[in-house]
Write a protein that holds these residues in place. Structure first.
Motif, PDB file in Angstrom:
ATOM      1  N   ALA A 162       1.600  17.768  14.580  1.00 23.77           N
ATOM      2  CA  ALA A 162       1.271  18.860  13.658  1.00 23.77           C
ATOM      3  C   ALA A 162       2.013  18.541  12.372  1.00 23.77           C
ATOM      4  CB  ALA A 162       1.709  20.207  14.225  1.00 23.77           C
ATOM      5  N   VAL A 163       1.298  18.035  11.384  1.00 22.93           N
ATOM      6  CA  VAL A 163       1.965  17.576  10.165  1.00 22.93           C
ATOM      7  C   VAL A 163       1.282  18.160   8.935  1.00 22.93           C
ATOM      8  CG1 VAL A 163       2.710  15.428  11.273  1.00 22.93           C
ATOM      9  CG2 VAL A 163       0.586  15.458   9.957  1.00 22.93           C
ATOM     10  N   GLY A 164       2.036  18.244   7.842  1.00 21.60           N
ATOM     11  CA  GLY A 164       1.506  18.734   6.584  1.00 21.60           C
ATOM     12  C   GLY A 164       0.909  20.116   6.717  1.00 21.60           C
ATOM     13  N   ALA A 165      -0.289  20.281   6.163  1.00 26.71           N
ATOM     14  CA  ALA A 165      -0.967  21.571   6.264  1.00 26.71           C
ATOM     15  C   ALA A 165      -1.232  21.947   7.718  1.00 26.71           C
ATOM     16  CB  ALA A 165      -2.281  21.537   5.484  1.00 26.71           C
ATOM     17  N   GLY A 166      -1.315  20.945   8.599  1.00 25.59           N
ATOM     18  CA  GLY A 166      -1.496  21.229  10.014  1.00 25.59           C
ATOM     19  C   GLY A 166      -0.287  21.917  10.620  1.00 25.59           C
ATOM     20  N   TRP A 167       0.924  21.502  10.206  1.00 22.29           N
ATOM     21  CA  TRP A 167       2.115  22.187  10.692  1.00 22.29           C
ATOM     22  C   TRP A 167       2.199  23.587  10.094  1.00 22.29           C
ATOM     23  CZ3 TRP A 167       7.914  20.393  10.020  1.00 22.29           C
ATOM     24  CH2 TRP A 167       8.710  21.148  10.890  1.00 22.29           C
ATOM     25  N   ASN A 168       1.850  23.706   8.831  1.00 25.18           N
ATOM     26  CA  ASN A 168       1.905  25.027   8.208  1.00 25.18           C
ATOM     27  C   ASN A 168       0.826  25.958   8.749  1.00 25.18           C
ATOM     28  OD1 ASN A 168       4.141  24.289   6.736  1.00 25.18           O
ATOM     29  ND2 ASN A 168       2.933  23.579   4.981  1.00 25.18           N
ATOM     30  N   LEU A 169      -0.268  25.395   9.236  1.00 17.94           N
ATOM     31  CA  LEU A 169      -1.248  26.197   9.955  1.00 17.94           C
ATOM     32  C   LEU A 169      -0.606  26.802  11.197  1.00 17.94           C
ATOM     33  CD1 LEU A 169      -4.208  27.121  10.562  1.00 17.94           C
ATOM     34  CD2 LEU A 169      -4.547  24.885  11.664  1.00 17.94           C
ATOM     35  N   ALA A 170       0.174  26.005  11.920  1.00 23.50           N
ATOM     36  CA  ALA A 170       0.872  26.515  13.104  1.00 23.50           C
ATOM     37  C   ALA A 170       1.945  27.529  12.718  1.00 23.50           C
ATOM     38  CB  ALA A 170       1.487  25.357  13.895  1.00 23.50           C
ATOM     39  N   LEU A 171       2.719  27.225  11.667  1.00 24.44           N
ATOM     40  CA  LEU A 171       3.790  28.129  11.241  1.00 24.44           C
ATOM     41  C   LEU A 171       3.239  29.445  10.706  1.00 24.44           C
ATOM     42  CD1 LEU A 171       6.255  25.678   9.450  1.00 24.44           C
ATOM     43  CD2 LEU A 171       6.368  26.583  11.787  1.00 24.44           C
ATOM     44  N   GLY A 172       1.999  29.451  10.238  1.00 20.41           N
ATOM     45  CA  GLY A 172       1.374  30.679   9.776  1.00 20.41           C
ATOM     46  C   GLY A 172       0.979  31.601  10.908  1.00 20.41           C
ATOM     47  N   CYS A 173       1.054  31.105  12.142  1.00 19.52           N
ATOM     48  CA  CYS A 173       0.781  31.938  13.317  1.00 19.52           C
ATOM     49  C   CYS A 173       2.025  32.740  13.677  1.00 19.52           C
ATOM     50  CB  CYS A 173       0.341  31.061  14.489  1.00 19.52           C
ATOM     51  SG  CYS A 173      -1.164  30.103  14.171  1.00 19.52           S
ATOM     52  N   ASP A 174       1.863  33.741  14.521  1.00 18.24           N
ATOM     53  CA  ASP A 174       2.985  34.604  14.891  1.00 18.24           C
ATOM     54  C   ASP A 174       3.887  33.971  15.930  1.00 18.24           C
ATOM     55  OD1 ASP A 174       2.094  36.876  13.268  1.00 18.24           O
ATOM     56  OD2 ASP A 174       0.426  36.933  14.669  1.00 18.24           O
ATOM     57  N   MET A 175       3.353  33.119  16.777  1.00 16.69           N
ATOM     58  CA  MET A 175       4.114  32.426  17.809  1.00 16.69           C
ATOM     59  C   MET A 175       3.578  31.016  17.952  1.00 16.69           C
ATOM     60  SD  MET A 175       4.192  35.489  20.626  1.00 16.69           S
ATOM     61  CE  MET A 175       3.400  36.852  19.801  1.00 16.69           C
ATOM     62  N   VAL A 176       4.469  30.090  18.291  1.00 16.37           N
ATOM     63  CA  VAL A 176       4.080  28.692  18.463  1.00 16.37           C
ATOM     64  C   VAL A 176       4.525  28.234  19.847  1.00 16.37           C
ATOM     65  CG1 VAL A 176       4.298  26.334  17.612  1.00 16.37           C
ATOM     66  CG2 VAL A 176       4.326  28.253  15.988  1.00 16.37           C
ATOM     67  N   VAL A 177       3.568  27.767  20.644  1.00 13.48           N
ATOM     68  CA  VAL A 177       3.857  27.170  21.952  1.00 13.48           C
ATOM     69  C   VAL A 177       3.586  25.676  21.825  1.00 13.48           C
ATOM     70  CG1 VAL A 177       3.395  27.229  24.417  1.00 13.48           C
ATOM     71  CG2 VAL A 177       3.051  29.294  23.048  1.00 13.48           C
ATOM     72  N   ALA A 178       4.582  24.851  22.173  1.00 15.66           N
ATOM     73  CA  ALA A 178       4.431  23.404  22.022  1.00 15.66           C
ATOM     74  C   ALA A 178       4.796  22.685  23.300  1.00 15.66           C
ATOM     75  CB  ALA A 178       5.316  22.899  20.876  1.00 15.66           C
ATOM     76  N   THR A 179       4.253  21.495  23.457  1.00 16.91           N
ATOM     77  CA  THR A 179       4.624  20.633  24.573  1.00 16.91           C
ATOM     78  C   THR A 179       5.806  19.754  24.159  1.00 16.91           C
ATOM     79  OG1 THR A 179       3.064  18.929  23.853  1.00 16.91           O
ATOM     80  CG2 THR A 179       2.260  20.567  25.436  1.00 16.91           C
ATOM     81  N   PRO A 180       6.563  19.209  25.124  1.00 15.36           N
ATOM     82  CA  PRO A 180       7.715  18.364  24.781  1.00 15.36           C
ATOM     83  C   PRO A 180       7.344  17.145  23.937  1.00 15.36           C
ATOM     84  CG  PRO A 180       7.827  19.026  27.082  1.00 15.36           C
ATOM     85  CD  PRO A 180       6.478  19.456  26.580  1.00 15.36           C
ATOM     86  N   GLY A 181       6.135  16.659  24.077  1.00 21.01           N
ATOM     87  CA  GLY A 181       5.718  15.485  23.318  1.00 21.01           C
ATOM     88  C   GLY A 181       5.213  15.776  21.920  1.00 21.01           C
ATOM     89  N   SER A 182       5.194  17.025  21.519  1.00 18.81           N
ATOM     90  CA  SER A 182       4.697  17.376  20.183  1.00 18.81           C
ATOM     91  C   SER A 182       5.669  16.905  19.101  1.00 18.81           C
ATOM     92  CB  SER A 182       4.500  18.885  20.078  1.00 18.81           C
ATOM     93  OG  SER A 182       3.530  19.332  21.004  1.00 18.81           O
ATOM     94  N   ARG A 183       5.127  16.584  17.942  1.00 15.91           N
ATOM     95  CA  ARG A 183       5.939  16.131  16.811  1.00 15.91           C
ATOM     96  C   ARG A 183       5.467  16.842  15.544  1.00 15.91           C
ATOM     97  NH1 ARG A 183       4.981  10.377  16.004  1.00 15.91           N
ATOM     98  NH2 ARG A 183       2.926  10.837  16.887  1.00 15.91           N
ATOM     99  N   PHE A 184       6.428  17.052  14.640  1.00 11.83           N
ATOM    100  CA  PHE A 184       6.172  17.884  13.464  1.00 11.83           C
ATOM    101  C   PHE A 184       6.740  17.221  12.214  1.00 11.83           C
ATOM    102  CE2 PHE A 184       6.772  20.386  17.269  1.00 11.83           C
ATOM    103  CZ  PHE A 184       5.736  21.301  17.253  1.00 11.83           C
ATOM    104  N   SER A 185       6.015  17.350  11.099  1.00 11.17           N
ATOM    105  CA  SER A 185       6.535  16.848   9.822  1.00 11.17           C
ATOM    106  C   SER A 185       5.885  17.560   8.649  1.00 11.17           C
ATOM    107  CB  SER A 185       6.283  15.337   9.687  1.00 11.17           C
ATOM    108  OG  SER A 185       6.696  14.873   8.415  1.00 11.17           O
ATOM    109  N   GLN A 186       6.714  17.879   7.660  1.00 13.69           N
ATOM    110  CA  GLN A 186       6.202  18.295   6.351  1.00 13.69           C
ATOM    111  C   GLN A 186       5.977  17.001   5.563  1.00 13.69           C
ATOM    112  OE1 GLN A 186       5.492  21.450   5.231  1.00 13.69           O
ATOM    113  NE2 GLN A 186       6.004  22.266   7.264  1.00 13.69           N
ATOM    114  N   ILE A 187       4.896  16.328   5.858  1.00 15.33           N
ATOM    115  CA  ILE A 187       4.642  14.952   5.465  1.00 15.33           C
ATOM    116  C   ILE A 187       4.391  14.773   3.963  1.00 15.33           C
ATOM    117  CG2 ILE A 187       2.130  15.031   5.749  1.00 15.33           C
ATOM    118  CD1 ILE A 187       4.389  12.212   7.052  1.00 15.33           C
ATOM    119  N   PHE A 188       4.244  15.870   3.249  1.00 14.27           N
ATOM    120  CA  PHE A 188       3.746  15.849   1.869  1.00 14.27           C
ATOM    121  C   PHE A 188       4.471  14.842   0.975  1.00 14.27           C
ATOM    122  CE2 PHE A 188       3.075  20.107   3.602  1.00 14.27           C
ATOM    123  CZ  PHE A 188       1.714  20.279   3.390  1.00 14.27           C
ATOM    124  N   ALA A 189       5.813  14.837   1.017  1.00 12.27           N
ATOM    125  CA  ALA A 189       6.574  13.973   0.103  1.00 12.27           C
ATOM    126  C   ALA A 189       6.222  12.504   0.291  1.00 12.27           C
ATOM    127  CB  ALA A 189       8.072  14.187   0.302  1.00 12.27           C
TER     128      ALA A 189
END
Length: 261
Positions: free
Chosen positions: A105-132
Motif C-alpha cells: 500500500a504505497v503513495g495514494a494507495g496508502w492514503n486510501l487506506a489511511l482515509g478509512c476508519d480502521m486498517v486491518v493488515a497482514t504481516p507481509g504488508s508493506r507501506f510507503s509514502q513513495i511520493f518523494a
C-alpha cells in the motif's frame, strides 16, 4: 460489479469494494478513480449500506497512482481536483470504513487506506509514502492524515524519506489497527464488517462525525456537538431497543428508525 477494475459485493449491510488491477498491483488509473467515486457515492446515499470494506485483488492493496503511461494530459490542477473530490468523499462517508490490506500500500494507495476508519493488515504488508522517490509531494489527503495519526515529526520522516515500512512498524506508529495472519484476515474482516453493520446506524454515524470534527475543534464545541447528537439518538427507536435488550439480557436489533411522532 461496477466494471472489471472495481469488484463490488454486499453481505448483511456490508459493501465490499475490491480494487481489481492485479497486473499493476491495483494502481489507480482514470477508470478506477471513476469507479471509486461512483461507489463512494453509493455508500453515502444508500441507507442499506451500513459499513464499507476496501480491499485489493491479487496479493496487493494498491500501488498508488498508475504512472505507467507517463505524464497524463490536461492541467495538473484539473486532475488533482478530481483526486481531491474522491478523497473528500471517502473522508466524509457517514458509515464506518475498513481497509483490508494484504501486500503493498504505497503513495495514494496508502492514503486510501489511511482515509478509512480502521486498517486491518497482514504481516507481509508493506507501506510507503513513495511520493518523494517519484519527484512528487503528498496527495490524497496524506499531508492532513499523517500528522494527525502519528504527529508531525514521524509524518515528516515518512514523507521526506519515503521509507518502506512493514506492518509491525505501521502498527507501532498507529497506522494499522490490527495485524492479522493472511489466512485469517478474510474471516476477521467479515466479522468486523458484520459487527459494524449491526450497530445502531444513527449513533455510529454521529460518533464518527464527532470524532472527525473533534480533531479540529475546541472542547466546548465538541461537547455541544455531543449534546446535539445524543438528542438525536434519543429520538430513534434504537435507544429504546438497547434499553429493552439490556433488561431482557439479549442482543438488540438496531434499525435507525425515527421514533418521534
Amino acid at each position: 460489479m461496477t466494471d472489471d477494475v472495481l469488484l463490488t459485493s454486499r453481505d448483511s449491510g456490508v459493501l465490499t469494494l475490491t480494487l481489481n488491477r492485479p497486473h499493476r498491483k491495483n494502481a489507480l488509473n482514470g477508470e478506477l478513480w471513476d469507479a471509486l467515486r461512483e461507489q463512494f457515492t453509493v455508500a453515502r446515499d444508500d441507507d442499506e449500506v451500513r459499513a464499507l470494506v476496501i480491499a485489493g485483488a491479487g496479493g496487493a492493496f494498491c500501488a498508488g497512482a498508475d504512472l505507467s503511461g507517463g505524464v497524463a494530459t490536461g492541467h495538473p490542477l484539473d486532475r488533482m481536483r478530481k483526486v481531491n473530490e474522491i478523497a473528500l468523499l471517502l473522508h466524509e462517508l457517514p458509515i464506518p470504513v475498513v481497509a483490508k490490506v494484504d501486500g503493498v500500500a504505497v503513495g495514494a494507495g496508502w492514503n486510501l487506506a489511511l482515509g478509512c476508519d480502521m486498517v486491518v493488515a497482514t504481516p507481509g504488508s508493506r507501506f510507503s509514502q513513495i511520493f518523494a522517490k517519484r519527484g512528487l509531494s503528498l496527495d490524497f489527503g496524506g499531508s492532513w492524515l499523517l500528522p494527525k495519526l502519528v504527529g508531525l515529526q514521524q509524518a515528516k520522516r515518512l514523507a521526506l524519506l519515503a521509507e518502506m515500512i512493514d506492518a509491525t512498524e505501521a502498527h507501532r506508529l498507529g497506522l494499522v489497527t490490527w495485524v492479522v495472519e493472511a489466512e485469517e484476515i478474510d474471516g476477521f474482516v467479515a466479522d468486523l464488517g458484520k459487527r459494524l453493520a449491526a450497530a445502531a446506524p444513527v449513533a455510529i454515524r454521529q460518533s464518527k462525525a464527532l470524532l472527525n470534527e473533534g480533531a479540529d475543534s475546541t472542547l466546548p464545541a465538541a461537547l455541544a456537538g455531543e449534546a446535539r447528537a445524543q438528542s438525536v439518538n434519543f429520538a430513534t427507536a434504537d435507544t429504546r431497543a438497547a434499553f429493552a435488550a439490556f433488561n431482557e439480557k439479549r442482543e438488540p436489533e438496531f434499525t435507525g428508525e425515527w421514533a418521534l411522532g
